[in-house]
Motif scaffolding. Structure first.
Motif, PDB file in Angstrom:
ATOM      1  N   ARG A   1       0.842  -1.194   0.000  1.00 33.57           N
ATOM      2  CA  ARG A   1       0.000   0.000   0.000  1.00 33.57           C
ATOM      3  C   ARG A   1       0.877   1.244   0.000  1.00 33.57           C
ATOM      4  NH1 ARG A   1      -2.593  -0.463   6.111  1.00 33.57           N
ATOM      5  NH2 ARG A   1      -0.694   0.062   7.287  1.00 33.57           N
ATOM      6  N   GLN A   2       0.295   2.310  -0.504  1.00 33.21           N
ATOM      7  CA  GLN A   2       1.007   3.578  -0.523  1.00 33.21           C
ATOM      8  C   GLN A   2       0.042   4.691  -0.163  1.00 33.21           C
ATOM      9  OE1 GLN A   2       3.129   4.511  -4.162  1.00 33.21           O
ATOM     10  NE2 GLN A   2       4.503   5.873  -3.045  1.00 33.21           N
ATOM     11  N   ALA A   3       0.331   5.340   0.942  1.00 30.06           N
ATOM     12  CA  ALA A   3      -0.464   6.477   1.375  1.00 30.06           C
ATOM     13  C   ALA A   3       0.106   7.752   0.767  1.00 30.06           C
ATOM     14  CB  ALA A   3      -0.459   6.568   2.896  1.00 30.06           C
ATOM     15  N   PRO A   4      -0.696   8.796   0.656  1.00 28.13           N
ATOM     16  CA  PRO A   4      -0.208  10.057   0.067  1.00 28.13           C
ATOM     17  C   PRO A   4       1.019  10.577   0.819  1.00 28.13           C
ATOM     18  CG  PRO A   4      -2.582  10.115   0.284  1.00 28.13           C
ATOM     19  CD  PRO A   4      -2.126   8.866   0.990  1.00 28.13           C
ATOM     20  N   GLY A   5       2.045  10.891   0.047  1.00 30.80           N
ATOM     21  CA  GLY A   5       3.252  11.447   0.638  1.00 30.80           C
ATOM     22  C   GLY A   5       4.145  10.446   1.327  1.00 30.80           C
ATOM     23  N   LYS A   6       3.805   9.159   1.234  1.00 31.35           N
ATOM     24  CA  LYS A   6       4.607   8.137   1.905  1.00 31.35           C
ATOM     25  C   LYS A   6       5.133   7.133   0.894  1.00 31.35           C
ATOM     26  CE  LYS A   6       2.442   8.417   6.454  1.00 31.35           C
ATOM     27  NZ  LYS A   6       1.853   7.631   7.574  1.00 31.35           N
ATOM     28  N   GLU A   7       6.129   6.370   1.305  1.00 30.26           N
ATOM     29  CA  GLU A   7       6.668   5.331   0.451  1.00 30.26           C
ATOM     30  C   GLU A   7       5.742   4.118   0.447  1.00 30.26           C
ATOM     31  OE1 GLU A   7      11.449   6.292   0.947  1.00 30.26           O
ATOM     32  OE2 GLU A   7      10.616   4.393   1.659  1.00 30.26           O
ATOM     33  N   ARG A   8       5.896   3.343  -0.599  1.00 31.73           N
ATOM     34  CA  ARG A   8       5.122   2.101  -0.682  1.00 31.73           C
ATOM     35  C   ARG A   8       5.534   1.171   0.446  1.00 31.73           C
ATOM     36  NH1 ARG A   8       5.801  -0.663  -6.206  1.00 31.73           N
ATOM     37  NH2 ARG A   8       7.817  -1.225  -5.278  1.00 31.73           N
ATOM     38  N   GLU A   9       4.549   0.534   1.052  1.00 31.28           N
ATOM     39  CA  GLU A   9       4.765  -0.303   2.224  1.00 31.28           C
ATOM     40  C   GLU A   9       4.281  -1.721   1.930  1.00 31.28           C
ATOM     41  OE1 GLU A   9       3.107  -0.516   6.867  1.00 31.28           O
ATOM     42  OE2 GLU A   9       2.073   0.689   5.371  1.00 31.28           O
ATOM     43  N   TRP A  10       5.140  -2.698   2.196  1.00 30.39           N
ATOM     44  CA  TRP A  10       4.716  -4.085   2.093  1.00 30.39           C
ATOM     45  C   TRP A  10       3.825  -4.409   3.280  1.00 30.39           C
ATOM     46  CZ3 TRP A  10       6.120  -7.866   5.768  1.00 30.39           C
ATOM     47  CH2 TRP A  10       5.667  -9.151   5.479  1.00 30.39           C
ATOM     48  N   ILE A  11       2.741  -5.158   3.060  1.00 30.33           N
ATOM     49  CA  ILE A  11       1.876  -5.489   4.184  1.00 30.33           C
ATOM     50  C   ILE A  11       1.630  -6.984   4.349  1.00 30.33           C
ATOM     51  CG2 ILE A  11       0.732  -3.256   4.390  1.00 30.33           C
ATOM     52  CD1 ILE A  11      -1.547  -4.299   2.777  1.00 30.33           C
ATOM     53  N   ALA A  12       1.652  -7.752   3.258  1.00 33.41           N
ATOM     54  CA  ALA A  12       1.400  -9.186   3.426  1.00 33.41           C
ATOM     55  C   ALA A  12       1.857  -9.959   2.201  1.00 33.41           C
ATOM     56  CB  ALA A  12      -0.082  -9.461   3.680  1.00 33.41           C
ATOM     57  N   THR A  13       2.247 -11.192   2.429  1.00 34.72           N
ATOM     58  CA  THR A  13       2.624 -12.119   1.359  1.00 34.72           C
ATOM     59  C   THR A  13       2.069 -13.496   1.668  1.00 34.72           C
ATOM     60  OG1 THR A  13       4.676 -10.970   0.764  1.00 34.72           O
ATOM     61  CG2 THR A  13       4.561 -13.314   0.256  1.00 34.72           C
ATOM     62  N   ILE A  14       1.631 -14.179   0.630  1.00 34.14           N
ATOM     63  CA  ILE A  14       1.304 -15.587   0.746  1.00 34.14           C
ATOM     64  C   ILE A  14       2.180 -16.337  -0.238  1.00 34.14           C
ATOM     65  CG2 ILE A  14      -0.692 -15.414  -0.835  1.00 34.14           C
ATOM     66  CD1 ILE A  14      -1.999 -17.631   0.980  1.00 34.14           C
ATOM     67  N   ALA A  15       2.893 -17.318   0.272  1.00 31.53           N
ATOM     68  CA  ALA A  15       3.840 -18.061  -0.553  1.00 31.53           C
ATOM     69  C   ALA A  15       3.131 -19.119  -1.388  1.00 31.53           C
ATOM     70  CB  ALA A  15       4.892 -18.706   0.341  1.00 31.53           C
ATOM     71  N   TRP A  16       3.903 -19.757  -2.281  1.00 33.02           N
ATOM     72  CA  TRP A  16       3.342 -20.799  -3.137  1.00 33.02           C
ATOM     73  C   TRP A  16       2.796 -21.957  -2.309  1.00 33.02           C
ATOM     74  CZ3 TRP A  16       5.223 -25.816  -3.238  1.00 33.02           C
ATOM     75  CH2 TRP A  16       6.372 -26.019  -2.479  1.00 33.02           C
ATOM     76  N   ASP A  17       3.395 -22.161  -1.106  1.00 34.43           N
ATOM     77  CA  ASP A  17       2.966 -23.255  -0.245  1.00 34.43           C
ATOM     78  C   ASP A  17       1.971 -22.791   0.820  1.00 34.43           C
ATOM     79  OD1 ASP A  17       5.901 -23.334   1.984  1.00 34.43           O
ATOM     80  OD2 ASP A  17       4.561 -21.717   1.341  1.00 34.43           O
ATOM     81  N   TYR A  18       1.384 -21.620   0.607  1.00 32.13           N
ATOM     82  CA  TYR A  18       0.338 -21.048   1.467  1.00 32.13           C
ATOM     83  C   TYR A  18       0.872 -20.496   2.790  1.00 32.13           C
ATOM     84  CZ  TYR A  18      -3.062 -22.996  -1.771  1.00 32.13           C
ATOM     85  OH  TYR A  18      -3.788 -23.282  -2.900  1.00 32.13           O
ATOM     86  N   ALA A  19       2.184 -20.497   2.993  1.00 32.87           N
ATOM     87  CA  ALA A  19       2.729 -19.814   4.168  1.00 32.87           C
ATOM     88  C   ALA A  19       2.411 -18.322   4.059  1.00 32.87           C
ATOM     89  CB  ALA A  19       4.236 -20.025   4.252  1.00 32.87           C
ATOM     90  N   THR A  20       2.104 -17.690   5.174  1.00 32.09           N
ATOM     91  CA  THR A  20       1.733 -16.279   5.159  1.00 32.09           C
ATOM     92  C   THR A  20       2.677 -15.453   6.027  1.00 32.09           C
ATOM     93  OG1 THR A  20       0.138 -16.645   6.951  1.00 32.09           O
ATOM     94  CG2 THR A  20      -0.701 -16.733   4.690  1.00 32.09           C
ATOM     95  N   TYR A  21       2.831 -14.215   5.610  1.00 31.49           N
ATOM     96  CA  TYR A  21       3.722 -13.289   6.303  1.00 31.49           C
ATOM     97  C   TYR A  21       3.039 -11.924   6.334  1.00 31.49           C
ATOM     98  CZ  TYR A  21       6.841 -16.987   4.796  1.00 31.49           C
ATOM     99  OH  TYR A  21       7.405 -18.223   4.555  1.00 31.49           O
ATOM    100  N   TYR A  22       3.176 -11.229   7.445  1.00 31.67           N
ATOM    101  CA  TYR A  22       2.501  -9.944   7.619  1.00 31.67           C
ATOM    102  C   TYR A  22       3.430  -8.896   8.211  1.00 31.67           C
ATOM    103  CZ  TYR A  22      -1.757 -12.721   7.126  1.00 31.67           C
ATOM    104  OH  TYR A  22      -2.738 -13.556   6.654  1.00 31.67           O
ATOM    105  N   ALA A  23       3.209  -7.668   7.804  1.00 31.28           N
ATOM    106  CA  ALA A  23       3.865  -6.554   8.467  1.00 31.28           C
ATOM    107  C   ALA A  23       3.238  -6.372   9.847  1.00 31.28           C
ATOM    108  CB  ALA A  23       3.703  -5.282   7.646  1.00 31.28           C
ATOM    109  N   ASP A  24       4.024  -5.869  10.774  1.00 32.79           N
ATOM    110  CA  ASP A  24       3.520  -5.681  12.134  1.00 32.79           C
ATOM    111  C   ASP A  24       2.305  -4.748  12.174  1.00 32.79           C
ATOM    112  OD1 ASP A  24       6.796  -5.730  13.758  1.00 32.79           O
ATOM    113  OD2 ASP A  24       5.458  -7.344  13.142  1.00 32.79           O
ATOM    114  N   SER A  25       2.261  -3.810  11.243  1.00 33.27           N
ATOM    115  CA  SER A  25       1.187  -2.821  11.238  1.00 33.27           C
ATOM    116  C   SER A  25      -0.184  -3.420  10.946  1.00 33.27           C
ATOM    117  CB  SER A  25       1.491  -1.715  10.225  1.00 33.27           C
ATOM    118  OG  SER A  25       1.648  -2.267   8.917  1.00 33.27           O
ATOM    119  N   VAL A  26      -0.218  -4.620  10.364  1.00 31.89           N
ATOM    120  CA  VAL A  26      -1.502  -5.221  10.000  1.00 31.89           C
ATOM    121  C   VAL A  26      -1.715  -6.589  10.635  1.00 31.89           C
ATOM    122  CG1 VAL A  26      -1.481  -3.970   7.819  1.00 31.89           C
ATOM    123  CG2 VAL A  26      -0.718  -6.362   7.888  1.00 31.89           C
ATOM    124  N   LYS A  27      -0.705  -7.110  11.295  1.00 36.20           N
ATOM    125  CA  LYS A  27      -0.798  -8.442  11.871  1.00 36.20           C
ATOM    126  C   LYS A  27      -1.956  -8.510  12.863  1.00 36.20           C
ATOM    127  CE  LYS A  27       3.183 -10.198  12.353  1.00 36.20           C
ATOM    128  NZ  LYS A  27       4.553 -10.485  12.847  1.00 36.20           N
TER     129      LYS A  27
END
Length: 121
Positions: A37-63
């Motif tokens: 996601r990218q908010a106005p005036g801010k850098e793009r932020e990674w928030i979540a990923t799901i791997a090919w094997d369904y493993a999931t990863y989250y940024a602390d801001s959305v966990k």
């Protein structure tokens, strides 16, 4: 290759939204898929990923509030967002990359066009 994100909109604080991303990738099942996601005036932020094997990863801001999922039969990745706050207001992007490594990939090869999420207080 196209990624088409949808589901953004205006929601009140405390509410929920579900974003979806459709990928025209024959090898989608071998891809890691992520949301940024990218908010106005801010850098793009990674928030979540799901791997090919369904493993999931989250940024602390959305966990604990956001949940990423995928449906390889439909070549889609979704982001369920609960407990939204005005700080979550941003343009949300989906991305994908063929990747079988451990953890989220460092970069992505394919990007969607973004969908606006606005959370009012």
């Amino acid at each position: 290759v196209q990624l088409q994100a949808s589901g953004g909109g205006l929601v009140q604080a405390g509410g929920s939204l579900r974003l979806s991303c459709a990928a025209s990738l024959r090898t989608f099942s071998s891809c890691a898929a992520g949301w940024f996601r990218q908010a106005p005036g801010k850098e793009r932020e990674w928030i979540a990923t799901i791997a090919w094997d369904y493993a999931t990863y989250y940024a602390d801001s959305v966990k604990g509030r956001f949940t990423i999922s995928r449906d390889n039969t439909k070549n889609t990745v979704a982001l369920q967002m609960d407990g939204l706050t005005p700080k979550d207001t941003a343009v949300y992007y989906c991305a994908a990359r063929e990747y079988h490594g451990t953890g989220p990939p460092q970069g992505y090869d394919y990007w969607g066009q973004g969908t606006q999420v606005t959370v009012s207080s």
